[in-house]
Design a protein around this motif. Sequence first.
Motif, mmCIF file in Angstrom:
data_model
loop_
_atom_site.group_PDB
_atom_site.id
_atom_site.type_symbol
_atom_site.label_atom_id
_atom_site.label_comp_id
_atom_site.label_asym_id
_atom_site.label_seq_id
_atom_site.Cartn_x
_atom_site.Cartn_y
_atom_site.Cartn_z
ATOM 1 N N ALA B 194 56.214 33.582 32.889
ATOM 2 C CA ALA B 194 55.408 32.645 32.102
ATOM 3 C C ALA B 194 55.447 32.946 30.613
ATOM 4 O O ALA B 194 55.361 32.046 29.791
ATOM 5 N N VAL B 195 55.529 34.213 30.267
ATOM 6 C CA VAL B 195 55.587 34.579 28.845
ATOM 7 C C VAL B 195 57.066 34.687 28.466
ATOM 8 O O VAL B 195 57.807 35.498 29.020
ATOM 9 N N THR B 463 42.092 39.294 25.355
ATOM 10 C CA THR B 463 41.382 38.284 26.137
ATOM 11 C C THR B 463 42.308 37.082 26.368
ATOM 12 O O THR B 463 42.949 36.600 25.440
ATOM 13 N N GLY B 464 42.369 36.668 27.602
ATOM 14 C CA GLY B 464 43.243 35.547 27.924
ATOM 15 C C GLY B 464 44.603 35.953 28.430
ATOM 16 O O GLY B 464 45.357 35.122 28.931
ATOM 17 N N LEU B 465 44.912 37.244 28.285
ATOM 18 C CA LEU B 465 46.185 37.728 28.816
ATOM 19 C C LEU B 465 45.974 38.095 30.282
ATOM 20 O O LEU B 465 45.206 39.003 30.598
ATOM 21 N N LEU B 466 46.645 37.399 31.143
ATOM 22 C CA LEU B 466 46.463 37.581 32.582
ATOM 23 C C LEU B 466 47.519 38.533 33.138
ATOM 24 O O LEU B 466 48.651 38.575 32.663
ATOM 25 N N GLY B 467 47.120 39.265 34.136
ATOM 26 C CA GLY B 467 48.102 40.082 34.873
ATOM 27 C C GLY B 467 48.468 41.394 34.223
ATOM 28 O O GLY B 467 49.391 42.060 34.685
ATOM 29 N N LEU B 481 52.749 38.458 33.857
ATOM 30 C CA LEU B 481 51.839 38.138 32.758
ATOM 31 C C LEU B 481 51.818 36.640 32.485
ATOM 32 O O LEU B 481 52.788 35.933 32.741
ATOM 33 N N ALA B 482 50.714 36.209 31.940
ATOM 34 C CA ALA B 482 50.612 34.810 31.489
ATOM 35 C C ALA B 482 49.417 34.704 30.563
ATOM 36 O O ALA B 482 48.530 35.567 30.581
ATOM 37 N N TRP B 483 49.414 33.669 29.765
ATOM 38 C CA TRP B 483 48.234 33.383 28.945
ATOM 39 C C TRP B 483 47.366 32.366 29.658
ATOM 40 O O TRP B 483 47.859 31.384 30.194
ATOM 41 N N ALA B 484 46.078 32.640 29.660
ATOM 42 C CA ALA B 484 45.143 31.675 30.236
ATOM 43 C C ALA B 484 45.158 30.416 29.383
ATOM 44 O O ALA B 484 45.287 30.492 28.161
ATOM 45 N N GLN B 485 44.999 29.306 30.020
ATOM 46 C CA GLN B 485 44.988 28.058 29.265
ATOM 47 C C GLN B 485 43.613 27.818 28.678
ATOM 48 O O GLN B 485 42.615 28.179 29.275
#
Lengths: 458, 485
Positions: B194-195, B463-467, B481-485
């Motif tokens: 995702a990133v 904050t907002g960085l997932l995983g 990893l991914a950024w929360a929407q």
Amino acid sequence: MSAGDRSRTTTAPARAAIGIVLSALALALVPTAARAATTFGSPTVESTFGTGITFRQPVTLDAAPARVELLITTGGSGGASVIDVTPPAGGGSIVLEHRLNTTGTEHVLPNTPFTARWRVTSAIGADPALGPPVSTTYVDDRFTWQTVSGPVVRVHWYQGSQVFGERALRIGEDAIAKTATLLGVTEKEPVDFFVYADQQAFYDALGPGTRENVGGQANAEIRTLFALIRPEDIDASWVSIVIPHELVHLVFDAAVKNPYHFPPRWLNEGLAVYLSQGFDAGDRSAVANAAKAGTLVPLTGLGGQFPTSADAFSLAYAESVSAVDFFIRAHGQDALVALIRSYADGRTDDEAFTAAIGQDVSGFDAAWLADLGAAAPQRAGPCPAPAGPLPVGWTAAVASQGTTLCATSGTAAAATQSANGLGGLAVGAFVVAALLLAVGAFAVATRLTRRARDDTAT
Amino acid sequence: MGAPTSIDPAAVGDAGSAAVIAQLFETLTTFDSARTLQPALAESWRSEDSGRRVVFHLRPVLKFSDGSPLRASDVVRSWLRLIDPASPSPLASLMFDVKGAADYFHGQADAAAVGVTADDGAGEVTVDLVRPAGDFVDIVASPSFAVVPPGIDGTADRAAGDAFVASGGYRLVESAADHLTLRANPNYWAGPPAVDEIRLVSDLGGRSPVEAFQAGDLDYASIGGSDATWIAYDPALGPQLREVPSLSTDYYGFDTSRPPFDDVRVRQAFAQAVDWRRIARLATDDPRSVATSMVPPGIAGRSDRDVVPTHDPAAARDLLAKAGYPAGAGFPDVTIASSGSPYDDAVIAEIHSELGITLTSETMDFTDFFDRLDHDPPRMWFLSWIADYPGRNDFLGMLLGTGSPSDYGRWHSPEFDAAIAAGLAAPDSATANAAFDRAETIVQRDAPVVPVAYGSGWALGRTGLLGASENGLGFVRFAGLAWAQ
């Protein structure tokens, strides 16, 4: 696998990043140390501030050695830092040479003493031959320094009159004497105090990463204090705060020195503020306001680094001096001396506090907060990382920490993604410092209060 | 940890390098953030011949990042590189459960004799083992077992750029002095991460990671425990503070192949003269970090017994005298070597006060130190070891088994080897754990090494960085990893 560099407390100098030069110069050698295959001449060392230090060793070798190393010890460090130097391809009379880079993040503080020896191993497994030592002090050679010495302190300055230097010396000696008396120690080893007259030169001396609010820095490893004081400022009130503050750190370090454990930072900084400016109205107000607002950090949270933001950083100092003030009010100066001596014996924080006042650190922390009328500070973390997208077929991990604490953090809102990596998530660049665990700091900087910094404005 | 020493899975033995390699080259299995074994390049696996054979079935239509097929034969080729006698991996012994692997490693057989075979048509890798080794599917989750493209030999460290070929979630597109740039692999088996781009920064120009994080220049940063203490109370940073598990052990080791530590009494004297538990407690300021065995908490089947040598200075002095060094008289010069140890000063002080021996210490660059351990081990050294996979043997047989490349002290104990073999071949976990317990008791008695402390870690995650969860093995899976929407 090896966890890699775990140099959490190493005091070794930064390792050189530049190449090695081996010169095949024919030289007349003085056999100061002889082994079967290696004869050492007289080693030399040259340094240029802000550039590097060059070590040379004339040597005669029967054959190409298996290993050549440069062993460097610096002030205060217990062990040697070993640098592998590319061995020469053959024997004969040559000069081994290594240049220690001191630029950028390889910065070395001025007044750092170096002693170096070369070690040559003819074959793996064989006993090495050790060359004679050579010593130097890495000096800030950009200026012509004047020096005035007292019983303990040696003041070095390059701008201003003799009166300026003597005034700085008096402040320093008084601070040393006052601190030594309070802590029940005797200071005999000299302390060098370098006074810089302009900000850029001062920052260049302290190295990259020096924060803007630093007006002075003490380095216990080399028993040296650096301060930024213009000659016209010598009688300013903040000078009689800055100098004692930093010198307290040096006395404190000597008083608690042990191979096991260093006391919490709040105690070190609290003492420095207490002895240099007292628990003044500004700090009292800051602590009282924070207690009312519920923004105090407990002492257990101030044992290591201090917060980075200016306000929180300043409050940390205020809390520290508040705690020291409370300690002395509640338990007396003798108990403080007992505490310091407990640390010198190599005790844990809890053991040292219990021996001195019959309370462990948490107990003292609670008593201090009660004295302030403050509620126990609340943690804001740590929190588990919200789950990311998982490949199809993988099951989500169960968060195991801080669930209650972080339930309202809002960061887990998108934690239910379970697609194959593209499930509607934002795509963008981010930066990660996963490689930055080892700092390898050579100097442990101490910082002035924000107020002192403001007074120092240049 | 520092910048990677190499990005070749077969060339490295340190966690810093492995953390990068794990993003570039994928393994057949992997451990997620909860340390649950998950399928990666392998879709499934099965055990045959009473556990003496493991057959991995690869996912269909696997590709390298350049679109070329990733086949079972690529797996075999990659794994054989670990034990190539011409340039073996520092972690080659991870392969030693495979039939013929040790012989090939020692130059006593050729590669064809190694019990790893590929069936590209069926997409299967078959592994024949010297004993029932139920943990082999765990072992191959180590980044050392990552699958590399053909032609990587000798080129892995200079291949950054558009031509870089990856099997992992990311390609290495730039390698600069102070950072690496990774870009998402469009052909990753789980789909493009995702990133899209990640920069790995290794030099902040003197700033602390906390400062860089606060400035918005970093989104994930390992930080020290001395910062975590205040950050825990910071309303802005606290929720972004992550406690990072670390399956690691700090330990001291001795060269048991030469004097003075070839004499078990000398090792026992050193082991009993020092109050290791107290040293760890004082240095780490965390009672949870005090080691009680070589195997850190979090490893399945770990025993809670305290098998660190007993602190008994009187017995230590007696042992030293019996070994011919009364009160330290005649003891040779010994230097503790490491790439940095927080315990050296304390160990030196206690050995001096209790045994009358004056030790010195030397610190060297990690790469040089690791090379020294491999080829010319110091008489005494300090090392931190982090799990290649979450198994007890990674801290026992791997580090102390006879002939293991990671047995840096060249210790040889048939009794210990037998206990390890029994543990690995055990039909059930209870029997295995009993055997590993015996092995730990032997280590406690003979003291080829002394564990001191367990690792721990902290990080800041935006904050907002997932995983952004680590699994205790030293790295975050960037593809998760991914950024929360």
